[in-house]
Scaffold this motif. Sequence first.
Motif, PDB file in Angstrom:
ATOM      1  N   LEU A 110       0.852  -1.196   0.000  1.00 40.53           N
ATOM      2  CA  LEU A 110       0.000   0.000   0.000  1.00 40.53           C
ATOM      3  C   LEU A 110       0.884   1.241   0.000  1.00 40.53           C
ATOM      4  CD1 LEU A 110      -2.935   0.979   0.169  1.00 40.53           C
ATOM      5  CD2 LEU A 110      -2.686   1.005   2.633  1.00 40.53           C
ATOM      6  N   VAL A 111       0.729   2.071  -1.017  1.00 43.81           N
ATOM      7  CA  VAL A 111       1.551   3.267  -1.163  1.00 43.81           C
ATOM      8  C   VAL A 111       0.819   4.503  -0.658  1.00 43.81           C
ATOM      9  CG1 VAL A 111       2.740   4.749  -2.829  1.00 43.81           C
ATOM     10  CG2 VAL A 111       2.746   2.273  -3.129  1.00 43.81           C
ATOM     11  N   ASP A 112      -0.463   4.643  -1.023  1.00 44.42           N
ATOM     12  CA  ASP A 112      -1.199   5.862  -0.695  1.00 44.42           C
ATOM     13  C   ASP A 112      -2.673   5.527  -0.479  1.00 44.42           C
ATOM     14  OD1 ASP A 112      -1.672   8.635  -0.369  1.00 44.42           O
ATOM     15  OD2 ASP A 112      -2.360   8.755  -2.451  1.00 44.42           O
ATOM     16  N   VAL A 113      -3.290   6.205   0.495  1.00 41.59           N
ATOM     17  CA  VAL A 113      -4.730   6.083   0.714  1.00 41.59           C
ATOM     18  C   VAL A 113      -5.342   7.428   0.352  1.00 41.59           C
ATOM     19  CG1 VAL A 113      -6.545   5.662   2.408  1.00 41.59           C
ATOM     20  CG2 VAL A 113      -4.400   4.387   2.564  1.00 41.59           C
ATOM     21  N   ALA A 114      -6.285   7.416  -0.582  1.00 36.69           N
ATOM     22  CA  ALA A 114      -6.830   8.657  -1.129  1.00 36.69           C
ATOM     23  C   ALA A 114      -8.079   9.158  -0.402  1.00 36.69           C
ATOM     24  CB  ALA A 114      -7.147   8.464  -2.614  1.00 36.69           C
ATOM     25  N   VAL A 115      -8.577   8.422   0.585  1.00 41.43           N
ATOM     26  CA  VAL A 115      -9.782   8.839   1.313  1.00 41.43           C
ATOM     27  C   VAL A 115      -9.480   8.881   2.803  1.00 41.43           C
ATOM     28  CG1 VAL A 115     -11.414   7.977  -0.404  1.00 41.43           C
ATOM     29  CG2 VAL A 115     -10.653   6.481   1.423  1.00 41.43           C
TER      30      VAL A 115
END
Length: 115
Positions: A70-75
């Motif tokens: 997992l690189v980025d969570v957008a929410v």
Amino acid sequence: MVHPNDHDPVPVPPEQRWEEFRSRRLPLLVWLICVVLIGVALLNRSMDHRHVAIAESREFEISAARDGVLVDVAVELLESVEPGQLIATIDDPELEELLTVSAATTRQLRDQVEA
């Protein structure tokens, strides 16, 4: 001779008795009935009307089609999302290799078509 105190009291006419009842005792009777009814209503309200609330949140479990880091969570946490919205970005080395090979194959086929 008969003494006036020896006789029955002076009879009260029915109209006068009704007027006295209507003006003095009837309002008191109505108020007492209302107080009793309100008391009964309040007691029944607090005893009989117990509601069990069942709340169900609309939660869905999501999963990626491939494993990765997992690189980025957008929410944000508990944020509502729409179908098709980007939620997170994962890093998958195998997928990167497949995309590189696919891009190279596409270029090679394009070169063959042009030749």
